[in-house]
Design an enzyme around this catalytic site. Structure first.
Site, PDB file in Angstrom:
ATOM      1  N   SER A   1       0.851  -1.197   0.000  1.00  0.00           N
ATOM      2  CA  SER A   1       0.000   0.000   0.000  1.00  0.00           C
ATOM      3  C   SER A   1       0.889   1.251   0.000  1.00  0.00           C
ATOM      4  CB  SER A   1      -0.843  -0.014   1.269  1.00  0.00           C
ATOM      5  OG  SER A   1       0.061   0.024   2.366  1.00  0.00           O
ATOM      6  N   GLY A   2       0.288   2.397   0.302  1.00  0.00           N
ATOM      7  CA  GLY A   2       1.061   3.638   0.379  1.00  0.00           C
ATOM      8  C   GLY A   2       2.144   3.578   1.441  1.00  0.00           C
ATOM      9  N   HIS A   3       1.809   3.011   2.602  1.00  0.00           N
ATOM     10  CA  HIS A   3       2.811   2.901   3.673  1.00  0.00           C
ATOM     11  C   HIS A   3       3.969   2.008   3.228  1.00  0.00           C
ATOM     12  CE1 HIS A   3       4.488   2.800   7.647  1.00  0.00           C
ATOM     13  NE2 HIS A   3       4.306   1.498   7.759  1.00  0.00           N
TER      14      HIS A   3
ATOM     15  N   GLY B   1       0.133   0.045   7.685  1.00  0.00           N
ATOM     16  CA  GLY B   1       0.000   1.130   8.658  1.00  0.00           C
ATOM     17  C   GLY B   1      -0.975   0.835   9.781  1.00  0.00           C
TER      18      GLY B   1
ATOM     19  N   HIS C   1      13.393  12.730  24.935  1.00  0.00           N
ATOM     20  CA  HIS C   1      14.109  11.893  25.915  1.00  0.00           C
ATOM     21  C   HIS C   1      13.161  11.154  26.870  1.00  0.00           C
ATOM     22  CE1 HIS C   1      13.238  14.667  29.210  1.00  0.00           C
ATOM     23  NE2 HIS C   1      13.312  15.602  28.278  1.00  0.00           N
TER      24      HIS C   1
ATOM     25  N   HIS D   1       2.012   3.794  16.393  1.00  0.00           N
ATOM     26  CA  HIS D   1       2.325   4.589  15.193  1.00  0.00           C
ATOM     27  C   HIS D   1       2.327   6.065  15.577  1.00  0.00           C
ATOM     28  CE1 HIS D   1       0.954   5.851  10.840  1.00  0.00           C
ATOM     29  NE2 HIS D   1       2.062   6.458  11.220  1.00  0.00           N
TER      30      HIS D   1
HETATM   31  C1  LIG Z   1       1.636   8.954   6.024  1.00  0.00           C
HETATM   32  C2  LIG Z   1       0.270   9.124   6.636  1.00  0.00           C
HETATM   33  O1  LIG Z   1      -0.630   9.597   6.001  1.00  0.00           O
HETATM   34  S1  LIG Z   1       0.057   8.623   8.255  1.00  0.00           S
HETATM   35  C3  LIG Z   1      -1.638   8.830   8.671  1.00  0.00           C
HETATM   36  C4  LIG Z   1      -1.863   9.927   9.644  1.00  0.00           C
HETATM   37  N1  LIG Z   1      -3.285   9.959   9.905  1.00  0.00           N
HETATM   38  C5  LIG Z   1      -3.854  10.869  10.691  1.00  0.00           C
HETATM   39  O2  LIG Z   1      -3.204  11.735  11.250  1.00  0.00           O
HETATM   40  C6  LIG Z   1      -5.355  10.740  10.837  1.00  0.00           C
HETATM   41  C7  LIG Z   1      -5.806  10.957  12.292  1.00  0.00           C
HETATM   42  N2  LIG Z   1      -7.226  10.812  12.319  1.00  0.00           N
HETATM   43  C8  LIG Z   1      -8.089  11.800  12.694  1.00  0.00           C
HETATM   44  O3  LIG Z   1      -7.690  12.919  13.061  1.00  0.00           O
HETATM   45  C9  LIG Z   1      -9.568  11.447  12.613  1.00  0.00           C
HETATM   46  O4  LIG Z   1     -10.310  12.598  12.273  1.00  0.00           O
HETATM   47  C10 LIG Z   1     -10.093  10.801  13.941  1.00  0.00           C
HETATM   48  C11 LIG Z   1      -9.549   9.366  14.013  1.00  0.00           C
HETATM   49  C12 LIG Z   1      -9.651  11.575  15.164  1.00  0.00           C
HETATM   50  C13 LIG Z   1     -11.624  10.787  13.958  1.00  0.00           C
HETATM   51  O5  LIG Z   1     -12.085  10.166  12.814  1.00  0.00           O
HETATM   52  P1  LIG Z   1     -13.614   9.648  12.775  1.00  0.00           P
HETATM   53  O6  LIG Z   1     -13.793   8.573  13.788  1.00  0.00           O
HETATM   54  O7  LIG Z   1     -13.929   9.312  11.365  1.00  0.00           O
HETATM   55  O8  LIG Z   1     -14.444  10.886  13.336  1.00  0.00           O
HETATM   56  P2  LIG Z   1     -15.323  11.964  12.540  1.00  0.00           P
HETATM   57  O9  LIG Z   1     -14.647  12.423  11.289  1.00  0.00           O
HETATM   58  O10 LIG Z   1     -16.698  11.369  12.441  1.00  0.00           O
HETATM   59  O11 LIG Z   1     -15.336  13.191  13.556  1.00  0.00           O
HETATM   60  C14 LIG Z   1     -16.028  13.153  14.789  1.00  0.00           C
HETATM   61  C15 LIG Z   1     -15.969  14.558  15.388  1.00  0.00           C
HETATM   62  O12 LIG Z   1     -14.629  14.874  15.756  1.00  0.00           O
HETATM   63  C16 LIG Z   1     -14.147  16.023  15.025  1.00  0.00           C
HETATM   64  N3  LIG Z   1     -12.781  15.726  14.628  1.00  0.00           N
HETATM   65  C17 LIG Z   1     -12.338  14.657  13.921  1.00  0.00           C
HETATM   66  N4  LIG Z   1     -11.011  14.691  13.790  1.00  0.00           N
HETATM   67  C18 LIG Z   1     -10.595  15.820  14.398  1.00  0.00           C
HETATM   68  C19 LIG Z   1      -9.323  16.397  14.581  1.00  0.00           C
HETATM   69  N5  LIG Z   1      -8.218  15.790  14.122  1.00  0.00           N
HETATM   70  N6  LIG Z   1      -9.245  17.542  15.276  1.00  0.00           N
HETATM   71  C20 LIG Z   1     -10.374  18.154  15.760  1.00  0.00           C
HETATM   72  N7  LIG Z   1     -11.623  17.644  15.625  1.00  0.00           N
HETATM   73  C21 LIG Z   1     -11.717  16.494  14.934  1.00  0.00           C
HETATM   74  C22 LIG Z   1     -15.087  16.163  13.820  1.00  0.00           C
HETATM   75  O13 LIG Z   1     -15.150  17.487  13.367  1.00  0.00           O
HETATM   76  C23 LIG Z   1     -16.392  15.657  14.409  1.00  0.00           C
HETATM   77  O14 LIG Z   1     -16.934  16.686  15.192  1.00  0.00           O
HETATM   78  P3  LIG Z   1     -18.549  16.915  15.276  1.00  0.00           P
HETATM   79  O15 LIG Z   1     -19.092  15.648  15.893  1.00  0.00           O
HETATM   80  O16 LIG Z   1     -18.674  18.126  16.155  1.00  0.00           O
HETATM   81  O17 LIG Z   1     -18.998  17.106  13.875  1.00  0.00           O
END
Ligand SMILES: CC(=O)SCCNC(=O)CCNC(=O)[C@H](O)C(C)(C)COP(=O)(O)OP(=O)(O)OC[C@H]1O[C@@H](n2cnc3c(N)ncnc32)[C@H](O)[C@@H]1OP(=O)(O)O
Length: 204
Positions: A7-9, A61, A126, A135
């Protein structure tokens, strides 16, 4: 070495291995028959006898899937893989199957478990302890003396202030600022971090 996942990871892990310059990828394996190649490597869909003697890296991932696969595989996981541009203190310990991506830093007296991902540009300060299958996403900062439990995912750009204990299988949302302890399975978002729900123990 066998790379599990295409995958992408997996692309980032293959790129890391190629950057080390040891040219040690023997096979890339993925159970999706639609994926036939990745970054110039042919993708196999089944394990053959020759593969069972090679060590492996799990390039997936999702923390739960990585944990499940590690429990199923009988070969040995590879030693930690560190990108040439990452800085890892010689006074810190990384366990097998862990990857440290480009431009990440791990400062002294850190202990990192098995099959963890320190993603691109992350900073682990540290005296931090990370259990297995954690992760830390790109750009996240884990300040000094933080402890993070098994399977926790810290989202991109999140900040965890010094001394905080984060439980197992927690999800820290992208950009969150965590200023106090977080219980197992919680999903925390925002600044300051607040719990919005709890994870189930499914793969996704
Ligand atoms: C190489 C790479 O790409 S590595 C991958 C890195 N991945 C990441 O950093 C992704 C991290 N994931 C997130 O931040 C996600 O938004 C999660 C896991 C926190 C929540 O995802 P879901 O379970 O789908 O929640 P959903 O999108 O339904 O949001 C629920 C509520 O939280 C809020 N919310 C979701 N994420 C965030 C966030 N990061 N910061 C602030 N509020 C958030 C939404 O606005 C929503 O609020 P509401 O109920 O008032 O409308």
């Amino acid at each position: 070495m066998i790379v599990y996942g295409a995958s992408g990871h997996a692309k980032v892990i293959i790129d890391l291995i190629d950057s080390i310059g040891i040219s040690s990828i023997d096979y890339v394996v993925d159970d999706n028959p639609d994926v036939t190649s990745i970054l110039g490597y042919k993708v196999e869909h089944k394990l053959s006898g020759a593969m069972t003697t090679l060590d492996y890296i799990i390039a997936i991932g999702n923390n739960r899937i990585r944990q499940r696969l590690a429990g199923e595989l009988e070969q040995k996981p590879c030693l930690p893989l560190v990108h040439p541009t990452a800085v890892v203190s010689t006074h810190s310990i990384l366990d097998v199957g862990t990857v440290v991506m480009a431009s990440s830093s791990v400062n002294p007296s850190v202990k990192i478990g098995k099959h963890c991902i320190l993603n691109t540009g992350s900073l682990v300060e540290h005296d931090v302890e990370l259990e297995d299958f954690v992760h830390i996403s790109p750009g996240a900062v884990v300040a000094g003396n933080v402890k993070i439990g098994t399977g926790t995912h810290v989202g991109a750009g999140a900040v965890i202030i010094p001394g905080v204990n984060i439980g197992k299988w927690v999800t820290v949302g992208a950009g969150a600022v965590i200023i106090k302890d977080v219980p197992d399975n919680a999903v925390v978002v925002g600044n300051p971090g607040r719990i919005i729900k709890y994870n189930s123990n499914k793969d996704d």
